[in-house]
Design a protein around this motif. Structure first.
Motif, PDB file in Angstrom:
ATOM      1  N   ARG A 187      29.658  46.998 -41.838  1.00  0.00           N
ATOM      2  CA  ARG A 187      28.688  46.192 -41.872  1.00  0.00           C
ATOM      3  C   ARG A 187      29.528  45.259 -42.211  1.00  0.00           C
ATOM      4  N   ASN A 188      28.055  44.178 -41.371  1.00  0.00           N
ATOM      5  CA  ASN A 188      28.503  42.492 -41.784  1.00  0.00           C
ATOM      6  C   ASN A 188      27.385  41.706 -42.466  1.00  0.00           C
ATOM      7  N   ILE A 189      27.952  41.277 -43.471  1.00  0.00           N
ATOM      8  CA  ILE A 189      26.259  40.899 -44.571  1.00  0.00           C
ATOM      9  C   ILE A 189      26.370  38.977 -45.013  1.00  0.00           C
ATOM     10  N   GLU A 190      25.777  37.837 -43.877  1.00  0.00           N
ATOM     11  CA  GLU A 190      25.904  37.103 -43.249  1.00  0.00           C
ATOM     12  C   GLU A 190      25.594  35.835 -44.671  1.00  0.00           C
ATOM     13  N   ARG A 191      25.690  35.194 -45.474  1.00  0.00           N
ATOM     14  CA  ARG A 191      24.950  34.207 -45.623  1.00  0.00           C
ATOM     15  C   ARG A 191      25.364  32.733 -45.736  1.00  0.00           C
ATOM     16  N   GLU A 192      24.798  31.911 -45.179  1.00  0.00           N
ATOM     17  CA  GLU A 192      25.162  30.842 -44.933  1.00  0.00           C
ATOM     18  C   GLU A 192      26.019  30.260 -44.250  1.00  0.00           C
ATOM     19  N   ASP A 193      27.478  29.915 -45.331  1.00  0.00           N
ATOM     20  CA  ASP A 193      28.211  29.766 -43.961  1.00  0.00           C
ATOM     21  C   ASP A 193      29.445  30.239 -44.901  1.00  0.00           C
ATOM     22  N   ARG A 194      28.940  31.929 -45.351  1.00  0.00           N
ATOM     23  CA  ARG A 194      30.045  32.667 -45.305  1.00  0.00           C
ATOM     24  C   ARG A 194      29.542  33.760 -45.300  1.00  0.00           C
ATOM     25  N   GLY A 195      30.424  34.912 -45.335  1.00  0.00           N
ATOM     26  CA  GLY A 195      30.033  36.217 -44.666  1.00  0.00           C
ATOM     27  C   GLY A 195      31.460  37.258 -45.520  1.00  0.00           C
ATOM     28  N   ASN A 196      30.718  38.981 -45.073  1.00  0.00           N
ATOM     29  CA  ASN A 196      31.624  39.633 -45.210  1.00  0.00           C
ATOM     30  C   ASN A 196      31.540  40.630 -44.506  1.00  0.00           C
ATOM     31  N   PHE A 197      32.528  41.288 -44.581  1.00  0.00           N
ATOM     32  CA  PHE A 197      32.934  42.978 -43.468  1.00  0.00           C
ATOM     33  C   PHE A 197      33.092  43.600 -44.600  1.00  0.00           C
ATOM     34  N   ILE A 198      31.858  44.726 -44.330  1.00  0.00           N
ATOM     35  CA  ILE A 198      32.276  45.682 -45.662  1.00  0.00           C
ATOM     36  C   ILE A 198      32.610  47.472 -45.030  1.00  0.00           C
ATOM     37  N   ALA A 199      33.717  47.755 -45.265  1.00  0.00           N
ATOM     38  CA  ALA A 199      34.208  48.934 -44.787  1.00  0.00           C
ATOM     39  C   ALA A 199      33.615  49.898 -46.262  1.00  0.00           C
ATOM     40  N   GLU A 200      33.010  51.532 -45.512  1.00  0.00           N
ATOM     41  CA  GLU A 200      32.298  51.949 -46.661  1.00  0.00           C
ATOM     42  C   GLU A 200      32.999  53.100 -45.779  1.00  0.00           C
ATOM     43  N   ILE A 201      32.859  54.566 -46.316  1.00  0.00           N
ATOM     44  CA  ILE A 201      34.080  55.817 -45.712  1.00  0.00           C
ATOM     45  C   ILE A 201      32.957  57.181 -46.341  1.00  0.00           C
ATOM     46  N   GLU A 202      31.953  57.633 -45.978  1.00  0.00           N
ATOM     47  CA  GLU A 202      31.395  58.801 -46.578  1.00  0.00           C
ATOM     48  C   GLU A 202      30.339  58.103 -47.753  1.00  0.00           C
ATOM     49  N   ASN A 203      29.797  56.385 -47.579  1.00  0.00           N
ATOM     50  CA  ASN A 203      29.146  55.843 -48.556  1.00  0.00           C
ATOM     51  C   ASN A 203      29.716  55.701 -49.443  1.00  0.00           C
ATOM     52  N   SER A 204      31.069  55.152 -49.744  1.00  0.00           N
ATOM     53  CA  SER A 204      31.443  54.656 -50.697  1.00  0.00           C
ATOM     54  C   SER A 204      32.253  53.625 -50.230  1.00  0.00           C
ATOM     55  N   GLU A 205      32.100  52.354 -50.778  1.00  0.00           N
ATOM     56  CA  GLU A 205      32.949  51.616 -50.135  1.00  0.00           C
ATOM     57  C   GLU A 205      34.264  51.036 -50.505  1.00  0.00           C
ATOM     58  N   ALA A 206      34.612  51.346 -49.182  1.00  0.00           N
ATOM     59  CA  ALA A 206      36.712  51.226 -48.923  1.00  0.00           C
ATOM     60  C   ALA A 206      37.610  50.124 -49.179  1.00  0.00           C
ATOM     61  N   GLY A 207      36.225  49.062 -48.949  1.00  0.00           N
ATOM     62  CA  GLY A 207      37.864  47.218 -48.753  1.00  0.00           C
ATOM     63  C   GLY A 207      36.244  46.785 -48.468  1.00  0.00           C
ATOM     64  N   ILE A 208      36.983  45.522 -47.564  1.00  0.00           N
ATOM     65  CA  ILE A 208      35.865  43.923 -47.430  1.00  0.00           C
ATOM     66  C   ILE A 208      37.101  43.216 -47.162  1.00  0.00           C
ATOM     67  N   LEU A 209      36.099  42.438 -46.121  1.00  0.00           N
ATOM     68  CA  LEU A 209      37.418  41.264 -45.557  1.00  0.00           C
ATOM     69  C   LEU A 209      35.962  39.946 -45.989  1.00  0.00           C
ATOM     70  N   GLU A 210      36.962  38.687 -46.682  1.00  0.00           N
ATOM     71  CA  GLU A 210      35.699  37.791 -47.116  1.00  0.00           C
ATOM     72  C   GLU A 210      35.645  36.545 -45.599  1.00  0.00           C
ATOM     73  N   TYR A 211      34.875  35.630 -45.081  1.00  0.00           N
ATOM     74  CA  TYR A 211      35.187  34.525 -44.184  1.00  0.00           C
ATOM     75  C   TYR A 211      34.266  33.531 -44.851  1.00  0.00           C
ATOM     76  N   THR A 212      34.847  32.490 -44.289  1.00  0.00           N
ATOM     77  CA  THR A 212      34.237  31.094 -44.077  1.00  0.00           C
ATOM     78  C   THR A 212      33.674  30.712 -42.983  1.00  0.00           C
ATOM     79  N   TRP A 213      32.862  30.193 -42.596  1.00  0.00           N
ATOM     80  CA  TRP A 213      32.718  29.332 -41.515  1.00  0.00           C
ATOM     81  C   TRP A 213      33.114  27.844 -41.372  1.00  0.00           C
ATOM     82  N   GLN A 214      34.216  27.572 -41.095  1.00  0.00           N
ATOM     83  CA  GLN A 214      34.195  26.253 -41.400  1.00  0.00           C
ATOM     84  C   GLN A 214      33.546  24.847 -39.753  1.00  0.00           C
ATOM     85  N   ASN A 215      32.868  25.587 -38.598  1.00  0.00           N
ATOM     86  CA  ASN A 215      31.964  24.863 -38.226  1.00  0.00           C
ATOM     87  C   ASN A 215      31.320  25.295 -37.329  1.00  0.00           C
ATOM     88  N   ASP A 216      30.669  25.050 -35.817  1.00  0.00           N
ATOM     89  CA  ASP A 216      29.898  26.296 -35.753  1.00  0.00           C
ATOM     90  C   ASP A 216      30.998  27.775 -34.649  1.00  0.00           C
TER      91      ASP A 216
END
Length: 126
Positions: free
Chosen positions: A37-66
């Motif tokens: 799932r992707n969670i966005e907040r203003e200029d940042r966001g996270n992709f969060i991987a879940e396996i059987e309802n447990s968080e397995a990993g995360i990717l963090e990103y930042t918008w540099q421009n549009d």
């Protein structure tokens, strides 16, 4: 006699190692469902991987421009390493960039290594 004892010890050692290996790779043979799932907040966001309802990993990103975002960090939790969680997180970021006509700056060393190896991802690189 001495040689037979050594051969038996060597054979038993191989069997023990086989069983250890089989146990340690057991998770690969189980069918598990991964959701990202992707969670966005203003200029940042996270992709969060879940396996059987447990968080397995995360990717963090930042918008540099549009039209550009950077992948800043990718992390896979220990119990999920070796299950392609990190690769699937990067793939999700690539799909997201394509759907949003965006380009990616891979600042994270792991993400950069995936981009360097995958020709099919070159279209979303800055």
């Amino acid at each position: 006699m001495y040689t037979n004892v050594l051969n038996e010890i060597h054979f038993n050692h191989k069997i023990e190692n086989f069983h250890k290996t089989k146990r340690s790779f057991g998770r690969y043979f189980e069918k598990k469902t991964m959701e990202i799932r992707n969670i966005e907040r203003e200029d940042r966001g996270n992709f969060i991987a879940e396996i059987e309802n447990s968080e397995a990993g995360i990717l963090e990103y930042t918008w540099q421009n549009d039209h550009e975002f950077s992948i800043d960090h990718t992390e896979v939790y220990d119990e999920y390493k070796g299950m392609s969680v990190g690769k699937k997180l990067v793939l999700e970021a690539v799909d997201y960039a394509r759907k949003n006509a965006a380009k990616i700056i891979p600042n994270c060393p792991y993400a950069k290594a995936i981009f360097d190896k995958t020709i099919a991802f070159q279209d979303v690189l800055v």
